[in-house]
Structures are given as structure tokens and as C-alpha cells.
Motif scaffolding. Sequence first.
Motif, PDB file in Angstrom:
ATOM      1  N   LEU A  68     -21.849-121.751  13.493  1.00 55.71           N
ATOM      2  CA  LEU A  68     -22.510-122.746  14.328  1.00 55.71           C
ATOM      3  C   LEU A  68     -23.226-122.020  15.455  1.00 55.71           C
ATOM      4  O   LEU A  68     -22.639-121.178  16.123  1.00 55.71           O
ATOM      5  N   ILE A  87     -20.970-130.700  17.482  1.00 51.80           N
ATOM      6  CA  ILE A  87     -20.002-129.875  16.747  1.00 51.80           C
ATOM      7  C   ILE A  87     -19.498-130.602  15.513  1.00 51.80           C
ATOM      8  O   ILE A  87     -19.459-130.031  14.414  1.00 51.80           O
ATOM      9  N   LYS A  88     -19.101-131.857  15.652  1.00 55.70           N
ATOM     10  CA  LYS A  88     -18.560-132.615  14.513  1.00 55.70           C
ATOM     11  C   LYS A  88     -19.611-132.763  13.404  1.00 55.70           C
ATOM     12  O   LYS A  88     -19.278-132.700  12.220  1.00 55.70           O
ATOM     13  N   GLU A  91     -19.924-129.393  11.673  1.00 48.97           N
ATOM     14  CA  GLU A  91     -18.737-129.200  10.832  1.00 48.97           C
ATOM     15  C   GLU A  91     -18.834-130.037   9.554  1.00 48.97           C
ATOM     16  O   GLU A  91     -18.435-129.580   8.479  1.00 48.97           O
ATOM     17  N   GLN A  92     -19.373-131.239   9.671  1.00 49.09           N
ATOM     18  CA  GLN A  92     -19.552-132.087   8.486  1.00 49.09           C
ATOM     19  C   GLN A  92     -20.534-131.444   7.509  1.00 49.09           C
ATOM     20  O   GLN A  92     -20.303-131.468   6.295  1.00 49.09           O
ATOM     21  N   ALA A  94     -21.009-128.300   7.146  1.00 54.21           N
ATOM     22  CA  ALA A  94     -20.260-127.197   6.537  1.00 54.21           C
ATOM     23  C   ALA A  94     -19.341-127.716   5.436  1.00 54.21           C
ATOM     24  O   ALA A  94     -19.286-127.143   4.341  1.00 54.21           O
ATOM     25  N   SER A  95     -18.634-128.806   5.712  1.00 56.45           N
ATOM     26  CA  SER A  95     -17.723-129.386   4.715  1.00 56.45           C
ATOM     27  C   SER A  95     -18.482-129.838   3.474  1.00 56.45           C
ATOM     28  O   SER A  95     -18.017-129.658   2.351  1.00 56.45           O
ATOM     29  N   LYS A 101     -14.180-122.992   6.810  1.00 59.49           N
ATOM     30  CA  LYS A 101     -13.987-122.296   8.078  1.00 59.49           C
ATOM     31  C   LYS A 101     -15.303-122.256   8.833  1.00 59.49           C
ATOM     32  O   LYS A 101     -16.371-122.091   8.240  1.00 59.49           O
ATOM     33  N   THR A 102     -15.216-122.418  10.159  1.00 56.05           N
ATOM     34  CA  THR A 102     -16.395-122.281  11.010  1.00 56.05           C
ATOM     35  C   THR A 102     -16.128-121.208  12.058  1.00 56.05           C
ATOM     36  O   THR A 102     -14.982-120.918  12.391  1.00 56.05           O
ATOM     37  N   TYR A 119     -10.942-125.081  18.204  1.00 56.29           N
ATOM     38  CA  TYR A 119     -11.357-123.689  18.018  1.00 56.29           C
ATOM     39  C   TYR A 119     -10.388-122.745  18.729  1.00 56.29           C
ATOM     40  O   TYR A 119      -9.843-123.076  19.777  1.00 56.29           O
ATOM     41  N   LYS A 138     -12.429-121.845  13.571  1.00 51.17           N
ATOM     42  CA  LYS A 138     -11.673-123.064  13.277  1.00 51.17           C
ATOM     43  C   LYS A 138     -11.595-123.231  11.767  1.00 51.17           C
ATOM     44  O   LYS A 138     -12.582-123.056  11.066  1.00 51.17           O
ATOM     45  N   LEU A 140     -11.339-125.821   8.805  1.00 52.36           N
ATOM     46  CA  LEU A 140     -11.710-127.229   8.646  1.00 52.36           C
ATOM     47  C   LEU A 140     -10.727-128.008   7.779  1.00 52.36           C
ATOM     48  O   LEU A 140     -10.786-129.232   7.755  1.00 52.36           O
TER      49      LEU A 140
END
Length: 141
Positions: A68, A87-88, A91-92, A94-95, A101-102, A119, A138, A140
Motif C-alpha cells: 500500500l 486502507i480498508k 486491503e479489499q 488485495a483480497s 498480506k499487506t 498493522y 498486516k 489479511l
Amino acid sequence: MEALRVTSQEELDEAFNIRKAVFVEEQGVPLEDEFDEHEAHAEHILVYFEGQAVGTGRMRVVDDIAKLERICLLAPYRKYGLGKLIIKTLEQLASEKGLTKTKLHGQTHAEGFYHKLGYETKSPVFMEDGIPHVLMVKNLV
């Protein structure tokens, strides 16, 4: 408040203008350091408040980890929980790519903010563009 994936050059230009205002004009990062060779391959988002783009961030895959980057909000909008939304949303993304992992290079003044989002600090302080940072990660899942 909403966060949307950047899908047009116009939206990308808005993201770049926000980054220029925050990182270059406010924090003194050299313009040539702010924009890099990863722009075309990263996924960018914009965060909107009352219909206006006020924040941005990007995510790219580095060694099967979501990195990120370029997370920022215009100064008047830093009190509405929009940083968490950035951030959320990243992360989404990424998922959705199957990443578990981030990581990010967080400015030390924002370290507590990232801790609240799960984190963990994984490095001593290091300098990036004259600003102290730490590596944070972090899981996930």
C-alpha cells in the motif's frame, strides 16, 4: 463518503493532484520522487467526501504481498475517518487478488493510526524523502 477504483485518466489526474498537494507542497517531497515507474501498473483509488475527491492511495503487488502506497488526504478532511476507508479499500483490492498480506512504509507520525488498523511495525525508523518511516505489515486472513 465512498472510495472508488480509478478507471479513467481524469480520475488518475485527480489522484495525482491530491498527492502533489499533500506530499510535494505540504511535506516537501521532490516532485520527481513522488511520481514513479509504478504508476501505470498500480491500482489507484480515490476517496470522495460530499462528492469531492479528497484522498487517494495505490496498491501494487510486490513478491506476492500487497504494498500500500501514496496514502494521503487533503488536510481539511483528515478528521472524518477517511484514512481508514482508504486502507480498508486497498486491503479489499488485495483480497480480491487473492493476496493474504499487506505492507506499507508508514510515516512515523501515522504509526499509531496503522496500529489501530491491525498493522505491526517490523523495522527501525528509516528515512524516505527526508521523512521518517517504518515498515509495517498486516495479515489479511
